[in-house]
Design an enzyme around this catalytic site. Structure first.
Site, short mmCIF file in Angstrom:
data_model
loop_
_atom_site.label_atom_id
_atom_site.label_comp_id
_atom_site.label_asym_id
_atom_site.label_seq_id
_atom_site.Cartn_x
_atom_site.Cartn_y
_atom_site.Cartn_z
N GLY A 228 35.26 96.08 5.37
CA GLY A 228 34.42 96.89 6.36
C GLY A 228 33.30 96.27 7.59
CG HIS B 39 48.86 93.13 11.21
ND1 HIS B 39 49.16 93.01 10.46
CD2 HIS B 39 49.43 91.65 10.99
CE1 HIS B 39 49.77 92.34 9.32
NE2 HIS B 39 49.68 91.49 10.58
C1 GAR Z 1 40.95 92.52 9.14
O1 GAR Z 1 41.07 91.16 9.61
C2 GAR Z 1 42.52 92.76 9.03
O2 GAR Z 1 42.81 92.27 10.55
C3 GAR Z 1 43.40 93.34 8.63
O3 GAR Z 1 42.45 93.20 7.40
C4 GAR Z 1 41.00 92.91 7.91
C5 GAR Z 1 39.84 93.48 6.95
O4 GAR Z 1 38.47 93.07 7.07
N1 GAR Z 1 44.23 94.02 8.42
C6 GAR Z 1 45.33 93.70 8.02
O5 GAR Z 1 45.81 92.75 7.61
C7 GAR Z 1 46.33 95.31 7.97
N2 GAR Z 1 47.44 94.74 7.09
P1 GAR Z 1 37.12 93.60 7.45
O6 GAR Z 1 36.99 94.42 5.78
O7 GAR Z 1 36.36 92.70 7.30
O8 GAR Z 1 37.22 94.90 8.96
#
Ligand code: GAR
Length: 182
Positions: free
Chosen positions: A12, A102
């Site tokens: 998050g 992404h």
């Molecule tokens: C982020 O790096 C986002 O780009 C990725 O998940 C991570 C979440 O981090 N999303 C994907 O890979 C979607 N296909 P966070 O929970 O610390 O924000």
């Protein structure tokens, strides 16, 4: 003030960054919704949150149906997927106006291993994309995309830091752009 709902599944960090940069300034983050009751992002969250466990539903479609209903209660102008690691059904994509963050230069490296895959490829550049959520996974129309040059002595750690920093800049910018310029 315009309202957004944010969906997340784990750390998050982008959710917390959106709250820090935009909440009660550019828009109201009316609710954060997760499918994962153990999501770290729930800790010290200064806004309302809801947990909708996917394991409590018999199918993806049923979970998405409940998710659509839950989001609808908050009447957001936009729903933001920030690390929401679920494959979505048309139940969701046809009913919710949503964008997704992404960590790659889409259409390259769709899916859950995008950072590792971008690090491993032979390209000299990598980057981050924000796109509309449509039926195809990580496949909707691109809204913004920003890139950086990989350095010669790049490690996975330094590379991941660059991706994250770019995400923290790009996603809030994209949200404001969509809310107020379109
Ligand atoms: C982020 O790096 C986002 O780009 C990725 O998940 C991570 C979440 O981090 N999303 C994907 O890979 C979607 N296909 P966070 O929970 O610390 O924000």
């Amino acid at each position: 003030m315009k309202k957004i709902v944010v969906l997340f599944s784990g750390e998050g960090r982008n959710l917390h960054n959106i709250i820090k940069k935009l909440h009660n300034k550019e828009c109201k983050v009316v609710c954060a919704i997760t499918n994962n009751p153990k999501a770290k992002g729930l800790i010290n969250l200064p806004i309302k949150s809801e947990v909708l466990r996917h394991n409590d539903f018999n199918s993806r479609k049923e979970h998405d149906k409940a998710l659509v209903k839950l989001i609808g209660r908050y009447k957001p102008d936009l729903t933001v997927l920030a690390g929401f690691m679920r494959i979505l059904t048309p139940e969701f994509t046809k009913n919710i106006k949503a964008i997704n963050l992404h960590p790659s230069l889409l259409p390259k490296h769709k899916g859950a291993r995008a950072i590792q895959d971008s690090f491993d490829d032979k390209d000299t550049e990598a980057g981050v994309t924000v796109h509309w959520v449509e039926d195809e996974l990580d496949g909707g129309e691109i809204i913004v995309q920003e890139r950086f040059k990989k350095s010669n002595n790049e490690t996975l750690e330094s590379f991941t830091c660059k991706i994250k920093e770019l995400e923290y800049k790009l996603l809030p910018q994209a949200i404001v752009k969509i809310l107020y310029e379109s």
